[in-house]
Design a protein around this motif. Structure first.
Motif, PDB file in Angstrom:
ATOM      1  N   THR A   1      -6.867   0.302  -5.389  1.00  0.00           N
ATOM      2  CA  THR A   1      -7.183   1.243  -4.321  1.00  0.00           C
ATOM      3  C   THR A   1      -8.453   2.015  -4.636  1.00  0.00           C
ATOM      4  OG1 THR A   1      -4.819   1.554  -3.973  1.00  0.00           O
ATOM      5  CG2 THR A   1      -6.291   3.137  -2.947  1.00  0.00           C
TER       6      THR A   1
ATOM      7  N   ALA B   1     -11.352  -0.066  -4.081  1.00  0.00           N
ATOM      8  CA  ALA B   1     -11.559  -0.296  -2.652  1.00  0.00           C
ATOM      9  C   ALA B   1     -12.187   0.914  -1.978  1.00  0.00           C
ATOM     10  CB  ALA B   1     -10.227  -0.625  -1.975  1.00  0.00           C
ATOM     11  N   LYS B   2     -12.018   2.079  -2.609  1.00  0.00           N
ATOM     12  CA  LYS B   2     -12.650   3.265  -2.042  1.00  0.00           C
ATOM     13  C   LYS B   2     -14.121   3.342  -2.417  1.00  0.00           C
ATOM     14  CE  LYS B   2     -10.025   6.523  -3.727  1.00  0.00           C
ATOM     15  NZ  LYS B   2      -9.228   7.754  -3.949  1.00  0.00           N
TER      16      LYS B   2
ATOM     17  N   MET C   1     -14.062  -7.646   0.712  1.00  0.00           N
ATOM     18  CA  MET C   1     -14.354  -6.412  -0.013  1.00  0.00           C
ATOM     19  C   MET C   1     -14.976  -6.686  -1.369  1.00  0.00           C
ATOM     20  SD  MET C   1     -13.299  -3.659   1.589  1.00  0.00           S
ATOM     21  CE  MET C   1     -12.523  -2.356   0.649  1.00  0.00           C
TER      22      MET C   1
ATOM     23  N   LEU D   1     -13.515  -7.684  -4.002  1.00  0.00           N
ATOM     24  CA  LEU D   1     -12.635  -7.132  -5.031  1.00  0.00           C
ATOM     25  C   LEU D   1     -11.974  -8.240  -5.830  1.00  0.00           C
ATOM     26  CD1 LEU D   1     -10.887  -4.158  -3.223  1.00  0.00           C
ATOM     27  CD2 LEU D   1     -12.488  -4.056  -5.113  1.00  0.00           C
TER      28      LEU D   1
ATOM     29  N   ARG E   1     -20.573  -1.071  -3.489  1.00  0.00           N
ATOM     30  CA  ARG E   1     -19.684   0.060  -3.708  1.00  0.00           C
ATOM     31  C   ARG E   1     -19.842   1.089  -2.618  1.00  0.00           C
ATOM     32  NH1 ARG E   1     -21.265   2.614  -8.403  1.00  0.00           N
ATOM     33  NH2 ARG E   1     -21.836   0.680  -9.391  1.00  0.00           N
TER      34      ARG E   1
ATOM     35  N   ARG F   1     -17.864  -0.183   0.333  1.00  0.00           N
ATOM     36  CA  ARG F   1     -16.419  -0.020   0.168  1.00  0.00           C
ATOM     37  C   ARG F   1     -16.019   1.423   0.396  1.00  0.00           C
ATOM     38  NH1 ARG F   1     -16.613  -2.313  -5.324  1.00  0.00           N
ATOM     39  NH2 ARG F   1     -16.955  -4.538  -5.026  1.00  0.00           N
ATOM     40  N   GLY F   2     -15.114   1.629   1.254  1.00  0.00           N
ATOM     41  CA  GLY F   2     -14.656   2.993   1.496  1.00  0.00           C
ATOM     42  C   GLY F   2     -15.483   3.680   2.562  1.00  0.00           C
TER      43      GLY F   2
ATOM     44  N   MET G   1      -9.895  -0.204   3.152  1.00  0.00           N
ATOM     45  CA  MET G   1      -8.760  -1.134   3.044  1.00  0.00           C
ATOM     46  C   MET G   1      -7.509  -0.376   2.649  1.00  0.00           C
ATOM     47  SD  MET G   1      -8.780  -4.748   1.112  1.00  0.00           S
ATOM     48  CE  MET G   1      -7.361  -5.816   1.022  1.00  0.00           C
TER      49      MET G   1
ATOM     50  N   PHE H   1      -3.322  -1.025   1.555  1.00  0.00           N
ATOM     51  CA  PHE H   1      -2.559  -2.093   0.926  1.00  0.00           C
ATOM     52  C   PHE H   1      -1.083  -2.013   1.256  1.00  0.00           C
ATOM     53  CE2 PHE H   1      -6.035  -3.659  -1.495  1.00  0.00           C
ATOM     54  CZ  PHE H   1      -6.834  -2.562  -1.725  1.00  0.00           C
ATOM     55  N   GLN H   2      -0.390  -2.985   0.680  1.00  0.00           N
ATOM     56  CA  GLN H   2       0.990  -3.161   1.076  1.00  0.00           C
ATOM     57  C   GLN H   2       1.928  -2.139   0.466  1.00  0.00           C
ATOM     58  OE1 GLN H   2       2.203  -7.136   0.487  1.00  0.00           O
ATOM     59  NE2 GLN H   2       4.366  -6.674   0.411  1.00  0.00           N
TER      60      GLN H   2
ATOM     61  N   THR I   1       2.942   2.165  -5.124  1.00  0.00           N
ATOM     62  CA  THR I   1       2.125   1.980  -6.323  1.00  0.00           C
ATOM     63  C   THR I   1       0.634   2.054  -6.060  1.00  0.00           C
ATOM     64  OG1 THR I   1       2.259  -0.387  -5.939  1.00  0.00           O
ATOM     65  CG2 THR I   1       3.821   0.551  -7.478  1.00  0.00           C
ATOM     66  N   SER I   2       0.251   2.175  -4.795  1.00  0.00           N
ATOM     67  CA  SER I   2      -1.179   2.169  -4.520  1.00  0.00           C
ATOM     68  C   SER I   2      -1.823   3.533  -4.674  1.00  0.00           C
ATOM     69  CB  SER I   2      -1.446   1.654  -3.103  1.00  0.00           C
ATOM     70  OG  SER I   2      -1.052   0.308  -3.007  1.00  0.00           O
ATOM     71  N   LEU I   3      -1.026   4.533  -4.913  1.00  0.00           N
ATOM     72  CA  LEU I   3      -1.594   5.855  -5.153  1.00  0.00           C
ATOM     73  C   LEU I   3      -1.396   6.214  -6.610  1.00  0.00           C
ATOM     74  CD1 LEU I   3      -0.338   7.757  -1.993  1.00  0.00           C
ATOM     75  CD2 LEU I   3      -2.685   7.137  -2.537  1.00  0.00           C
TER      76      LEU I   3
ATOM     77  N   ALA J   1     -12.554  10.040  -2.159  1.00  0.00           N
ATOM     78  CA  ALA J   1     -13.175   9.103  -1.228  1.00  0.00           C
ATOM     79  C   ALA J   1     -14.248   9.805  -0.402  1.00  0.00           C
ATOM     80  CB  ALA J   1     -12.104   8.506  -0.310  1.00  0.00           C
TER      81      ALA J   1
ATOM     82  N   MET K   1      -2.481   6.980   2.639  1.00  0.00           N
ATOM     83  CA  MET K   1      -3.413   5.869   2.430  1.00  0.00           C
ATOM     84  C   MET K   1      -4.312   5.703   3.642  1.00  0.00           C
ATOM     85  SD  MET K   1      -3.032   4.070  -0.452  1.00  0.00           S
ATOM     86  CE  MET K   1      -3.516   2.427  -0.037  1.00  0.00           C
TER      87      MET K   1
END
Lengths: 373, 369, 326
Positions: free
Chosen positions: A274, A277-278, B75, B77, B106, B109-110, B115, B117-118, B122-124, B137, B185
């Motif tokens: 994440t 991605a930011k 992205m 990534l 970069r 991105r953002g 983007m 995620f699912q 866990t994405s934070l 951000a 998110m």
């Protein structure tokens, strides 16, 4: 958070208690028993033997002996309830207050709580003095080694994780494998062989040059330190190099690997994805996002490493004839000097439990999930 | 901290990519491979699609079909050691993303493409506060003071429907519920007003009721801000509610494209047809559930011809021998199936399917791969 | 008398049926069915370091088994007593003197042949290592299993005991136990290492059990009426084998190193039975006099053995990882 700390503090008490019981058990299994020293020393009179027995309650059942050893019971009060438990009177000191209080406040003067650990079988000196003389050298050696190894392990582990599969990472892996396979004492012997004996660069053993420098931390030593600080310091450092390297090498091998895998785990987490991605710059991804999370298990592990610090110190001090607690332990064991043994074990146990406690608290401070959750 | 790069002054001789102001994202022949111990996995093997400004497109397919890898490739990534973006162009707002330097990317991105995620769990980052992560951000892509960043973050939380945003900003992810985290998110993604939002299975990990809310939220915000949406999902129900156009993927390739109505009501590929038939419906009570027989092929041993052939009910030797191209089936739709090749029109006639006929293409032309 | 095949109201001719391949199974499914252990073995074989490590380790074991037979060590016999060299003769390939032929030189004072000692020492060092590990594993699995499965008070009491034993560095306890309780035989030393080595393993097993007992298959077994003991032994324990095997491998290495130190300082096995540790006793004192081979070769044997075990352990860890595919 405060409640967590208090809870952990209280939680360590049973462990401390059980450990002390276990240490006390050594008294019971010691060959020759508690009166072993008398066989060796013809100068002890019969009255002294009796006084000794009385003081330590050697005719009493062992729960009472344990209480006296710890310092909760007053040795002057004899007798027992039901043949097992100490009578209430025994818990009170001569001044009429609970015996476990410090002597200055009206408590007794016997037992661990009052820093009275008995007398060494070897030379009759108080155990606390015997140990006291040895604490500082061990701290100097182990403390320096600890700082060095934590720093190096941390830096190398993180770097290897970030540059995974790079040259440094492979080199570190090899170093890890090899380092973990060396017995500490043998590494010391080899280092002595190469650097001290063959190349004659560094001293072979000891903590100071006995020909020119007074014993470490003695009055004369401090005096010389004042007059010729550079000479004394350099002498100390020269003697420290090989033992510290010995301790550090084996410890790094284990730790840096752990730091590396912890960092790799963190780097594989979703929140790192994440952050990327930011558009967060990679450097900040590593330091701000991954590192803080990778630190958590590393910090806990540090606490668990403390026992190893002592173990490593034993081997190192033995090989390098370093006058520390580790070597005292070996000497005491080979002479069956159980009071010294028990004293060292008690101190070690206290240190280990405190270190674990600190590690837990540190963990709680760093991980918001624990303190607020 | 945004430096808007000037769009490349592309010479007039270059074809449409990058020059059509209506199109925000133009993916051309994207191929992403992974080189692993046992061989090379062609996760994305020649994918093309376009998204208009403010448009909404879904990449649909089973797990492992390459839709997530497509999004991550856009992205950039993808971890380049095992992975490799082997070829292709990704034109975004006039620039080929694959030609940008890492620091230029970069900034994209953002700031321009966001983007989500699912797994909101866990994405934070668990050790940073929610506000901290949103403000990070914001500060990366906009020249604002700390106070302004905080205001923007609070407003972003309010926009996504988080109650009492001033309080939430200092909270940690573990103090929020799953739906709330996904809102965070989304707030984080949209705080910098990106031109394109990529949502990779945003609702798969959430309860059904929360799913609705989040999808609604995405739609509303997307419409309000004019952000284009690329939705990655395996859930056809989600597709129906949220997007205008659909791209069906299988084994790293596109199998069918079209509008939502076209593809979902009248699928023109055996795979899409199979997917839709597999949806249990009240109308077919008492009948055995339809399944697409077989499993997704082993990525190291892909069929030589059509990738779907082993599981296709309509296959014949041609399918095994050679891989079909993407055929234009009229009305802006396409399908990668030999049945839509003009040579095999007869075969189409012979296949009578339960309740639905294949519509013979009015004029079958090839889309050159 | 072929069946009539009708699809959507249209009868298909046999040729069409053939073409549509309606009768044949859709495709041949070829699956290799391997159980957990066979898969693990496959993965293990691919791990080059592990294979190398295993080869080295097995060679060392062979030396340990055959060596004493071929090169018997009798502590009463002083080899090459024809010439007294107090500091011990150097290896022949260093000194150039091949009469007598010395591969690893001699010890000081008693002038024992280091090569014979090392070869004979392999056996006891390995036996102590493996034996102690077996004891530790059994004890640790039992205690940890009980604590982890039953939880509650049982768990609390057992873990307090383990924690308190662990508050003291293991080596401290072992040194004291070896000196006070040990009889100088390899057997008693093995028992001591085993008796104290189970602590770490019990913690591992306990956490494994704690997580496994929440699994659905445990509920299912209970619902059918399986007794607790049987659940522990036949259902949960097999699932814990992988981490236990890895931990056991590393434990062997740890015990070998531990025994080496304990014997080196004189608390371990008596000198009439060589182990790599007690061979090294006093070797430090003679380094100044030039005898480097006495300290080097036994220690090198230890390093080689432990290194190979570590390689194997790593390979096992990767091979038995339940999350790995293929």
């Amino acid at each position: 958070m405060g409640r967590y700390i208090v809870r952990r503090l209280i939680g360590s008490l049973p462990v401390l208690f059980l450990t002390s019981v276990l240490i006390f058990g050594i008294l019971l299994i010691a060959p020759g028993g508690p009166t072993a020293r008398f066989q060796q020393n013809p100068r002890i009179t019969a009255e002294q033997k009796e006084a000794f027995k009385k003081r330590w309650g050697l005719d009493q059942p062992w729960p009472i002996q344990y209480c006296r050893w710890v310092g909760v019971c007053n040795p002057e009060v004899a007798g027992n309830i039901v043949g097992v438990l100490p009578p209430p009177g025994a818990l009170i000191s001569q001044q009429g207050l609970p015996n476990f209080l410090p002597a200055g406040l009206g408590g007794g003067d016997n037992g661990i709580l009052h820093l009275d650990m008995g007398f060494s079988i070897t030379d009759g000196r108080p155990v606390s003095k015997v140990i006291g003389d040895r604490v500082l050298p061990t701290l100097v050696l182990a403390g320096t080694a600890w700082v060095l190894w934590v720093t190096i392990a941390f830096l190398t582990g993180v770097y290897a994780a970030v540059r995974r599969y790079g040259f440094f990472d492979s080199a570190l892996t090899i170093f890890n494998y090899v380092g973990l396979s060396f017995p500490v004492f043998w590494l010391g012997i080899m280092l002595i062989l190469v650097f001290a004996s063959t190349l004659d660069l560094l001293p072979v053993a000891g903590m100071w040059d006995t020909r020119t420098v007074p014993p470490f931390a003695s009055e004369r030593w401090f005096a010389l330190l004042g007059q010729r600080p550079d000479y004394v310091i350099i002498d100390l450092v020269r003697h420290m190099i090989l033992p510290v390297i010995t301790l550090v090498v084996v410890s790094i091998a284990g730790d840096s690997r752990f730091v590396r895998s912890s960092m790799l785990d963190a780097l594989n987490q979703d929140y790192v994805r994440t952050a990327r991605a930011k558009g967060v710059p990679e450097r900040r991804v590593i330091t701000k996002h991954a590192l803080r999370n990778a630190l958590l298990p590393v910090v806990t592990n540090l606490g668990l490493e403390i026992p190893f610090l002592f173990t490593g110190a034993i081997a190192t001090e033995t090989v390098f004839s370093w006058p520390g607690m580790g070597r005292a332990f070996i000497e005491a064991t080979s002479r069956y000097d159980y009071p010294v043994l028990m004293g060292i074990l008690v101190i070690t146990a206290v240190l280990v439990i405190s270190a674990n406690l600190l590690a837990d608290i540190l963990y709680a401070v760093v991980d918001p999930r624990i303190s607020y959750g | 901290m945004t430096t808007r790069l000037q769009p490349d002054a592309a010479p007039a001789s270059l074809p449409a990519p990058g020059r059509d102001p209506e199109v925000i994202l133009d993916v051309r022949d994207l191929r992403t491979y992974f080189h692993v111990m046992d061989g090379t996995v062609r996760a994305v093997d020649g994918v093309d699609f376009r998204i208009k400004r403010g448009g909404r497109l879904a990449l649909v397919g089973e797990s492992g079909c390459g839709k997530s890898v497509t999004a991550l490739s856009i992205m950039r990534l993808i971890d380049q050691p095992p992975g490799e973006i082997a070829s292709g162009e990704i034109w975004f707002d006039g620039r080929d993303l694959l030609s940008l330097s890492e620091s230029e990317m970069r900034q994209v991105r953002g700031g321009e493409i966001a983007m989500i995620f699912q797994e909101p769990m866990t994405s934070l980052n668990p050790v940073l506060s929610v506000g901290d992560q949103i403000m990070e951000a914001v500060k990366l892509h906009q020249e604002v003071s700390a106070k302004e960043a905080r205001d923007i973050a609070t407003q972003a939380l309010r926009d996504v429907g988080v109650p009492a945003p001033e309080r939430r900003i200092t909270q940690y992810p573990h103090e929020l519920s799953g739906g709330m985290r996904q809102r965070v998110m989304i707030a984080m993604a949209l705080s910098c007003r990106p031109k394109l939002l990529i949502a990779d299975e945003p609702t798969t990990a959430l309860d059904v009721t929360i799913q609705r809310q989040i999808l609604e939220l995405i739609k509303v915000i997307q419409e309000r801000t004019g952000t284009a949406l690329l939705l990655i999902t395996h859930d056809l129900g989600v597709v129906a509610e949220t997007v205008d156009e659909v791209v069906v993927m299988y084994a790293g390739k596109i199998m069918e494209t079209g509008t939502v109505d076209q593809v979902l009501l009248e699928p023109r590929h055996p795979y899409s047809r199979g997917l839709l038939q597999s949806i249990p419906s009240r109308g077919r009570r008492g009948q055995p559930l339809h399944v697409i027989k077989g499993v997704v092929p082993n990525p190291f041993r892909m069929p030589a011809g059509c990738k779907f052939e082993p599981r296709c009910p309509y296959r014949w030797d041609q399918c095994k021998a050679e891989e079909p191209r993407l055929y234009d089936t009229g009305g802006g739709r396409s399908s990668r199936c030999w049945l839509y090749d003009p040579r095999f029109r007869d075969r189409m006639r012979r296949y009578e399917l339960e309740g639905k006929d294949y519509v013979p293409p009015a004029a079958a032309t090839e889309l050159t791969a | 008398m072929a069946e009539r095949v009708i699809r959507a109201g249209v009868e298909l001719t046999p040729a069409e049926v053939e073409e549509l391949e309606l009768e044949r199974p859709d495709y041949e499914v070829q699956l290799e069915s391997l159980n957990q252990w066979q898969l693990a073995w496959r993965r293990f074989k691919r791990h080059r370091l592990a294979v190398v490590g295993s080869a080295i380790f097995l060679s060392i074991v062979a030396v340990g088994v055959l060596g004493p037979v071929l090169l018997h060590y009798d502590f009463r016999v002083i080899p090459h007593a024809n010439q007294i060299v107090y500091a011990g003769r150097a290896p022949s390939w260093v000194s150039g003197n091949w009469d007598p032929p010395l591969l690893m030189g001699e010890t000081a004072r008693l002038q024992r042949d280091v090569f014979t000692l090392v070869v004979n020492g392999a056996r006891l060092s390995l036996v102590i290592g493996v034996g102690a590990t077996i004891i530790s594993v059994i004890l640790g699995a039992l205690v940890g299993g009980f604590a982890g499965y039953f939880g509650g008070a049982v768990d609390w009491v057992l873990m307090r005991i383990v924690d308190s034993l662990l508050s003291l560095p293991l080596l401290f306890i072992i040194l004291v136990a070896a000196q006070f309780l040990g009889s100088g035989s390899w057997f008693s030393l093995m028992l001591i290492f085993g008796a104290f080595g189970w602590l770490g393993l019990s913690r591992l097993v306990r956490s494994l059990f704690l997580s496994l007992r929440e699994e659905d298959f445990v509920d299912a077994a209970r619902a059918v009426g399986v007794s607790d003991i049987r659940i522990i032994l036949r259902h949960i324990l097999p699932n814990t084998l992988s981490p236990i095997i890895v931990a056991a491998t590393l434990s062997v290495a740890g015990v070998i190193i531990g025994e080496a130190f304990v014997s080196f300082v004189g608390f371990g096995v008596e000198l009439n039975q060589p182990t790599w540790g007690n061979i090294l006793t006093n070797s430090l004192d003679f380094i100044q006099q030039g005898n480097w081979w006495w300290a080097f070769f036994p220690g090198f044997a230890i390093v080689l053995t432990v290194l190979s075990i570590n390689f194997m352990g790593d390979g096992l860890r990767d091979a038995l990882d339940p999350r790995a595919r293929i």
